[in-house]
Design an enzyme around this catalytic site. Sequence first.
Site, PDB file in Angstrom:
ATOM      1  CB  SER A 103      -0.914   0.031   1.214  1.00  0.00           C
ATOM      2  OG  SER A 103      -1.629   1.258   1.227  1.00  0.00           O
ATOM      3  CE  LYS A 157      -3.469  -2.417  -0.128  1.00  0.00           C
ATOM      4  NZ  LYS A 157      -3.556  -2.236  -1.514  1.00  0.00           N
ATOM      5  CG  HIS A 160      -4.711  -1.232   3.743  1.00  0.00           C
ATOM      6  ND1 HIS A 160      -5.057  -0.614   2.559  1.00  0.00           N
ATOM      7  CD2 HIS A 160      -3.879  -0.376   4.366  1.00  0.00           C
ATOM      8  CE1 HIS A 160      -4.455   0.566   2.482  1.00  0.00           C
ATOM      9  NE2 HIS A 160      -3.720   0.736   3.562  1.00  0.00           N
ATOM     10  CG  ASN A 161      -7.257  -1.804  -0.568  1.00  0.00           C
ATOM     11  OD1 ASN A 161      -6.222  -1.673   0.071  1.00  0.00           O
ATOM     12  ND2 ASN A 161      -7.286  -1.617  -1.866  1.00  0.00           N
ATOM     13  CD  GLU A 164      -7.657   2.622   0.108  1.00  0.00           C
ATOM     14  OE1 GLU A 164      -6.524   2.216   0.421  1.00  0.00           O
ATOM     15  OE2 GLU A 164      -8.095   2.564  -1.060  1.00  0.00           O
ATOM     16  NE  ARG A 262     -15.228   3.687  -2.862  1.00  0.00           N
ATOM     17  CZ  ARG A 262     -13.933   3.555  -3.077  1.00  0.00           C
ATOM     18  NH1 ARG A 262     -13.498   3.031  -4.211  1.00  0.00           N
ATOM     19  NH2 ARG A 262     -13.063   3.905  -2.168  1.00  0.00           N
TER      20      ARG A 262
HETATM   21  C1  6PG Z   1      -3.240   1.389  -1.611  1.00  0.00           C
HETATM   22  C2  6PG Z   1      -4.522   1.550  -2.382  1.00  0.00           C
HETATM   23  C3  6PG Z   1      -4.383   0.871  -3.718  1.00  0.00           C
HETATM   24  C4  6PG Z   1      -5.366   1.328  -4.788  1.00  0.00           C
HETATM   25  C5  6PG Z   1      -6.755   0.785  -4.594  1.00  0.00           C
HETATM   26  C6  6PG Z   1      -7.868   1.695  -5.022  1.00  0.00           C
HETATM   27  O1  6PG Z   1      -3.302   0.827  -0.540  1.00  0.00           O
HETATM   28  O2  6PG Z   1      -2.197   1.843  -2.098  1.00  0.00           O
HETATM   29  O3  6PG Z   1      -5.571   0.965  -1.692  1.00  0.00           O
HETATM   30  O4  6PG Z   1      -4.388  -0.500  -3.514  1.00  0.00           O
HETATM   31  O5  6PG Z   1      -5.308   2.689  -4.959  1.00  0.00           O
HETATM   32  O6  6PG Z   1      -6.827  -0.380  -5.370  1.00  0.00           O
HETATM   33  O7  6PG Z   1      -9.029   0.966  -4.863  1.00  0.00           O
HETATM   34  P1  6PG Z   1     -10.385   1.241  -5.628  1.00  0.00           P
HETATM   35  O8  6PG Z   1     -10.078   1.424  -7.069  1.00  0.00           O
HETATM   36  O9  6PG Z   1     -11.181   0.020  -5.367  1.00  0.00           O
HETATM   37  O10 6PG Z   1     -10.926   2.471  -4.978  1.00  0.00           O
END
Ligand code: 6PG
Length: 445
Positions: A103, A157, A160-161, A164, A262
């Site tokens: 990330s 990960k 994590h997302n 996020e 979203r």
């Molecule tokens: C990171 C981000 C990276 C990416 C995502 C965006 O940790 O660096 O999360 O993995 O920018 O894939 O995710 P979406 O396109 O699903 O918003």
Amino acid sequence: GLRVAVYNRTEARTREFMRQVGARPIIPAYSLPQLVELVQKPRAILILVAAGLPVDLVLKELLPYLDPGDLLMDGGNSHFIDTNRRSKALARKGLSFIGLGISGGEEGARYGPSLMPGGPRKAYDRVEPLLQAIAAKVNGEPCVAYMGANSAGHYVKMVHNGIEYGLMQLLAETYDLMKRGLGLTAEELAEVYAGWNEGELASYLMEITARIFRRRDDETGQPLIDLIADAAKQKGTGKWSSWDAMDLMVPTPTIDAAVAMRGLSSHRTERQAASLVLRGPQLSFKGQRQTFLQRLRKALYASTIVTFAQGLAQLREASVAYNYGVNLEAVAQVWRGGCIIRARLLEDIRAAFHARSDLPNLLLDPHLGREVVSRTSDWRKVVKAAVDWGIPTPGLMVSLAYVDGYRSAWLPANLIQAQRDYFGAHTYERLDAEGTFHTDWQKEE
Ligand code: 6PG
């Protein structure tokens, strides 16, 4: 300072890259066999391509040139089930595979990302010095640690997302409340977020949010944010996170709400048509702006803790279900720097798991639990205002409902059990006796 060989399927890219590397010890390869030839045995090769089919295609192409004992790392956002499949197939050929969650975006790639490696421990130990060298550092500590067996790295990960997504949705809701509710301008919004970034809410996402509101469009001079279409895209990792949480029966409603919103945002034309026929309340804010902003900050902080609590509870369950052996303190340590969800709060989260490695939920940490509970009365006022104004804040609402649900010794699920038994004879358990029971509900009293 590491000696590396690099390869890209587009030769021109490699040549362009080589023009920028200067005196660094980087050697270009212009074919995969050449790359494999250049790397010292037993080899360690890091693949950075888009998740999905491209990973399989690269592996297929590489395979004929590799030797048993070589190690492959996939640094993309691969789905953890794919990672399990690939590591099994490669293990049969004597190759080790590390699913490496990375990330940090473009900046992280250049100056140090957060790294989440999973796979065979021995394979990790071999590349640990390399990964430590390239990882982001917080107080001299590299943001990398062994996440666990098999696909643990890609799973961490993915969560994590998921977190996020949740945090981004919460920030978007506070923006909506301040824009449509309080009527703040982009400059004022930038001030608020920059101020919040000075305190307990300090985080990378907060910092970039403040910056985004300051940015003006080069052509029109207007705040750029007002020119960006209100329809969010997604590559899908947040959705995967929700999806697997549901499979594991771990509630992550804030993350689910973020995925849903979203989706709703992307139906922009339909929403515009609906806005003409579905009337909502008339917006009018009568009150102290500063008081509302302070309440909002508290609601956001509590919801942020709850979002992390949900994601980490999911990781805890997944670790048992998939035999990962994830150490949640190590996860918090790795997330403190380099990654998108890095935040001051992660120090407290790390301390919580340091104090109790088997903590079932962050809300049960005495410090973090108090932080959340002491903010609930302000948080409820924010949610009430959102309801009165007709501003959708499902992230803030469902995070609060999660706390209220989690602290409920009793929930109305007995009714759900009775209904299931009524229409489908699914049986139920009783509080006053052992065993399973079925009632003939249709029978006349
Ligand atoms: C990171 C981000 C990276 C990416 C995502 C965006 O940790 O660096 O999360 O993995 O920018 O894939 O995710 P979406 O396109 O699903 O918003």
